[in-house]
Design a protein around this motif. Structure first.
Motif, PDB file in Angstrom:
ATOM      1  N   LEU A   4      12.787   2.025  -1.620  1.00  0.00           N
ATOM      2  CA  LEU A   4      11.714   1.634  -2.541  1.00  0.00           C
ATOM      3  C   LEU A   4      11.466   0.128  -2.490  1.00  0.00           C
ATOM      4  CD1 LEU A   4       9.869   2.787  -4.920  1.00  0.00           C
ATOM      5  CD2 LEU A   4      11.616   1.863  -6.437  1.00  0.00           C
ATOM      6  N   HIS A   8       9.869  -0.941   0.880  1.00  0.00           N
ATOM      7  CA  HIS A   8       8.420  -0.697   0.910  1.00  0.00           C
ATOM      8  C   HIS A   8       7.690  -1.657  -0.027  1.00  0.00           C
ATOM      9  CE1 HIS A   8       8.084   3.438   2.999  1.00  0.00           C
ATOM     10  NE2 HIS A   8       9.210   2.851   3.349  1.00  0.00           N
ATOM     11  N   ARG A   9       8.370  -2.037  -1.111  1.00  0.00           N
ATOM     12  CA  ARG A   9       7.742  -2.971  -2.045  1.00  0.00           C
ATOM     13  C   ARG A   9       7.487  -4.327  -1.359  1.00  0.00           C
ATOM     14  NH1 ARG A   9       7.632  -2.382  -7.555  1.00  0.00           N
ATOM     15  NH2 ARG A   9       9.532  -1.172  -7.755  1.00  0.00           N
ATOM     16  N   ASN A  34       4.405  -3.842   0.680  1.00  0.00           N
ATOM     17  CA  ASN A  34       3.236  -3.811  -0.210  1.00  0.00           C
ATOM     18  C   ASN A  34       2.890  -5.205  -0.716  1.00  0.00           C
ATOM     19  OD1 ASN A  34       2.673  -1.047  -0.153  1.00  0.00           O
ATOM     20  ND2 ASN A  34       4.125  -0.592  -1.793  1.00  0.00           N
ATOM     21  N   LEU A  89      -4.680  -4.724   0.267  1.00  0.00           N
ATOM     22  CA  LEU A  89      -4.602  -3.511  -0.542  1.00  0.00           C
ATOM     23  C   LEU A  89      -5.572  -3.602  -1.716  1.00  0.00           C
ATOM     24  CD1 LEU A  89      -0.754  -2.765  -0.707  1.00  0.00           C
ATOM     25  CD2 LEU A  89      -2.499  -1.181   0.114  1.00  0.00           C
ATOM     26  N   LEU A 121      -2.323   3.583   3.722  1.00  0.00           N
ATOM     27  CA  LEU A 121      -1.236   2.830   4.341  1.00  0.00           C
ATOM     28  C   LEU A 121       0.002   3.712   4.487  1.00  0.00           C
ATOM     29  CD1 LEU A 121      -0.178   0.031   5.272  1.00  0.00           C
ATOM     30  CD2 LEU A 121       0.526  -0.370   2.916  1.00  0.00           C
ATOM     31  N   ARG A 122       0.519   3.747   5.701  1.00  0.00           N
ATOM     32  CA  ARG A 122       1.802   4.403   5.923  1.00  0.00           C
ATOM     33  C   ARG A 122       2.801   3.339   6.336  1.00  0.00           C
ATOM     34  NH1 ARG A 122       0.946  10.311   8.642  1.00  0.00           N
ATOM     35  NH2 ARG A 122      -0.834  10.941   7.378  1.00  0.00           N
ATOM     36  N   ILE A 123       3.984   3.420   5.759  1.00  0.00           N
ATOM     37  CA  ILE A 123       4.972   2.368   5.982  1.00  0.00           C
ATOM     38  C   ILE A 123       6.251   2.953   6.562  1.00  0.00           C
ATOM     39  CG2 ILE A 123       6.393   0.598   4.865  1.00  0.00           C
ATOM     40  CD1 ILE A 123       4.282   0.508   2.628  1.00  0.00           C
TER      41      ILE A 123
END
Lengths: 77, 151
Positions: free
Chosen positions: A47, A50-51, A54, A61, A69-71
């Motif tokens: 998490l 990914h943050r 982001n 965004l 968006l795929r990460i």
């Protein structure tokens, strides 16, 4: 081009990245797959990894550049 | 002014005036309903569309990940009004849709849900937070946060 913009934002955020890829998944310039391998992710839960991505891409965004968006993140250890 | 970047908590609900509803009270009502779903549903999925009619590939991946883990799913469609997405992002600090919560805690978006489902960690998280029998009689439900009704 959006891909270059995203790449440069990610390079700024993860200067040590062993791998850094931005793919335009549909060719439409708004659906992206982002892959980053960096020591910044070491020891962090998914998490939080990914943050960080982001956060690096907060502007595109927000302004609608990124529609989808795929990460994929990876630490170096 | 504090130097820290700490995010401010949303102010508590303003007193409502009987009869008249301002945009402000509508927004705080909506935020309250979203918060209620996050905090009180075992597994909440904020998505584009509904489990019966998914409107986006990422929402579909998150839903399938939860289904594969046998999770009970309470879904909220964010498409009917842009304010749902806006209030949700403010509450969760997460910019994209879908968003998966287990017992009030953000698990992540589609990629994380999928990775966790594939590694088996999603089942572990669900068991830890909801108990070993979490998938017994697991159902899919939809909550309408605009009106507060559920189906």
């Amino acid at each position: 081009m959006a891909v270059e913009r995203l790449e440069s934002l990610l390079q700024d955020a993860f200067p040590d990245a062993a791998e850094l890829r931005v793919e335009d998944r549909t060719g439409g310039g708004d659906h992206f797959q982002v892959t980053v391998e960096s020591s910044s992710f070491d020891g962090l839960p998914l998490l939080e990894q990914h943050r960080l991505v982001n956060d690096a891409l907060a502007e595109p965004l927000r302004d609608g550049t990124i529609h989808e968006l795929r990460i994929k993140t990876r630490g170096t250890t | 002014m504090s130097e820290s970047e700490q995010k401010l908590e949303a102010p508590s609900a303003k007193p409502t005036t009987p009869g008249g509803q301002t945009a402000g009270t509508q927004a705080s009502q909506l935020a309250g309903r979203i918060k209620d779903v996050i905090e009180n549903e075992p597994v909440a999925l904020f998505m584009k569309g509904t489990p019966q009619f998914v409107m986006c590939g990422n929402s579909s991946r998150a839903l399938e990940a939860l289904r594969a883990a046998g999770a009970p799913v309470t879904a909220v469609d964010i498409l009917p009004d842009p304010s749902i997405r806006q209030e949700l992002a403010e509450l969760s600090g997460w910019p994209t849709i879908p968003q998966v919560f287990v017992k009030g805690e953000l698990v992540g978006g589609a990629d994380i849900a999928q990775e966790l489902a594939e590694s088996g960690d999603l089942r572990t998280i669900l068991e830890e937070k909801l108990g070993a029998g979490y998938s017994d009689g697991a159902e899919e439900r939809v909550v309408d946060v605009l009106s507060g009704t559920r189906a």
